[in-house]
Scaffold this active site. Structure first.
Site, PDB file in Angstrom:
ATOM      1  N   ASP A 175      -2.194   6.318  -3.273  1.00 45.56           N
ATOM      2  CA  ASP A 175      -0.995   5.636  -2.809  1.00 45.56           C
ATOM      3  C   ASP A 175      -0.643   4.529  -3.807  1.00 45.56           C
ATOM      4  OD1 ASP A 175      -3.183   4.061  -2.239  1.00 45.56           O
ATOM      5  OD2 ASP A 175      -2.463   3.398  -0.287  1.00 45.56           O
ATOM      6  N   ASP A 199      -5.840   2.090  -2.872  1.00 51.06           N
ATOM      7  CA  ASP A 199      -6.970   1.926  -1.955  1.00 51.06           C
ATOM      8  C   ASP A 199      -7.249   3.245  -1.231  1.00 51.06           C
ATOM      9  OD1 ASP A 199      -4.690   1.838  -0.315  1.00 51.06           O
ATOM     10  OD2 ASP A 199      -5.483   0.257   0.981  1.00 51.06           O
ATOM     11  N   SER A 219       0.821  -1.207   0.000  1.00 49.48           N
ATOM     12  CA  SER A 219       0.000   0.000   0.000  1.00 49.48           C
ATOM     13  C   SER A 219       0.859   1.262   0.000  1.00 49.48           C
ATOM     14  CB  SER A 219      -0.968  -0.041   1.182  1.00 49.48           C
ATOM     15  OG  SER A 219      -1.947   0.961   1.089  1.00 49.48           O
TER      16      SER A 219
END
Length: 437
Positions: A229, A233, A92
């Site tokens: 990012d 998400d 992430s």
């Protein structure tokens, strides 16, 4: 093994090919017969995805490999491909040295605590259900996940005639630019070349990291800036003046847009009081959870809940999916601006309270939190330990909690007055300083 957002850590140390192989074996051993696998642009994701796929197939599961894809694309593809689970190989917003593994249900919800515990148990006990030589699984490629996501977003959101700059951050969020284009926006991209080294800016879309986006929005006179990012998400935004909009304000705008009298939104314990104050004006309620999209998603399935979000940039609309879908949030924000006016004016109408945040690096965050929580709850009657320890005071609140993904203790403090916010923060900071020694 699992934090609040799956498994994450340095490649070659915490996250290895052997671990990915074991997770694949364990997931198939729970009965998953078909699994969607995708990854963000980190180079390590290639061998981790290969290892995970090998483990799945070794225990009889078929693999649908969608390659480089945003995490919400992976999560949504589980249902689209009639699969039993999905796996995102991603860290992430973490630095390029890290990678991770996140598991998804067909609903789009991340694996819950019981599911994560079962995967952990199977790995620790090496209780893998290895298939016979003629019963192993197969891997197929599906190149249609990106287009399916774009089409789904275009159908879910009203057209928006706006000029939008999308900072992909060298990540996997290209679906946002395509979806906004389909909605009628004039779209420009920044840092759109996938590169897991994240050379243009750090992956996390903070105000500091998004200065180039702010400058570009101003330079071309765009209506809106969007930042993601590494796995998309998360979604953050910049207004038409080039000002970065805080996550608390975005959360409040989304909540106000979707929650009516008697309805509920879900948000973690570290979110601003402004959400409750604004929603109270229209008769809506706020329910607080632990920090982490999986906890927000769990509560988002309850009757009357219309939206869930985290100020870090994770936004969930349960009527669409239970995963935090950054591209969907970008499209919903464009819809909001197109229908209600400039983002700067919408944000000003919400306002902000002074909130102070700080991260403290610690070697033993678990031990520190145990000692600190006991001390804080002994001193304050109005303290809750749903996630870390949160204290409600007359002038505001403070929260001290361990990060679920990094060796950090996070401090947050808020009040409706700046001086009071400073005082509340200093109280919390002093607790951490005392017990971190």
């Amino acid at each position: 093994m699992f934090g609040t957002s799956g498994i994450r850590g340095p490649v070659g140390d915490v996250v290895t090919g052997d671990l990915a192989l074991s997770v694949g074996r364990a997931l198939a051993s729970t009965g998953a017969e078909r699994v969607v696998v995708g990854r963000d642009p980190r180079d390590s994701g290639r061998f981790l995805a290969d290892a995970l796929s090998a483990g799945l197939r070794e225990c009889g599961a078929d693999v649908v490999n969608i390659g480089l894809a945003s995490t919400p694309t992976v999560a949504r593809s589980v249902e689209w491909k009639d699969a039993d689970a999905g796996v995102s190989i991603t860290a992430s917003h973490n630095p390029p040295t890290d990678n991770g593994i996140k598991l998804w249900n067909p609903s789009g919800q991340a694996f819950d605590a019981d599911q994560r515990a079962e995967i952990t148990r199977i790995i620790e006990d090496e209780a893998f259900d290895l298939a016979g030589w003629d019963e192993t699984g197969e891997e197929t490629q599906w190149d249609g996940a990106h287009d399916a996501h774009v089409e789904t977003l275009a159908e879910a959101v009203s057209p928006a005639d706006l000029s939008v700059v999308v900072d992909v951050g060298n990540g996997a969020g290209a679906v946002t630019a395509d979806a906004l284009y389909e909605l009628g926006c004039d779209v420009e991209t920044l840092n759109a070349q996938p590169d897991g080294r994240f050379p243009a800016r750090p992956s996390e879309p903070t105000a500091e990291n998004c200065q180039s986006l702010c400058d570009h929005v101003t330079a071309i006179g765009a209506d809106l800036g969007i930042a993601h990012d590494g796995d998309a998400d998360r979604m953050m935004a910049v207004d038409e003046n080039g000002d970065f909009i805080s996550g608390d304000v975005l959360l409040t705008l989304f909540a106000r847009q979707h929650a009516e009298d008697g309805e509920t939104i879900v948000t973690p314990v570290d979110t601003s009081l402004i959400v409750e104050d604004v929603l109270a004006e229209q008769g809506a309620d706020v329910v607080r959870t632990q920090v982490g999209d999986v906890y927000v998603a769990e509560r988002a399935t309850e009757p009357g809940v219309v939206f869930g979000g985290e100020q870090s940039g994770a936004w969930i609309w349960a009527d669409q999916t239970l995963c935090p879908d950054g591209p969907l949030a970008a499209c919903r924000l464009a819809e909001l601006v197109a229908e209600n006016g400039p983002l700067s004016e919408l944000a000003a109408d919400v306002g902000e309270y002074p909130i102070r945040r700080k991260n403290v690096h610690v070697d033993d965050k678990t031990g520190l939190m145990e000692s600190l929580s006991e001390a804080v709850t002994d001193r304050y009657a109005d303290a809750t330990t749903i996630d870390g320890v949160r204290v409600t005071l007359d002038e505001g609140w403070f929260l001290i909690r361990a990060s679920g993904t990094e060796p950090l203790v996070r401090i947050a403090a808020e009040a409706r007055d700046p001086d009071a916010a400073d005082d509340v923060f200093e109280t919390a900071d002093a607790f951490v300083a005392e017990y971190a020694e």
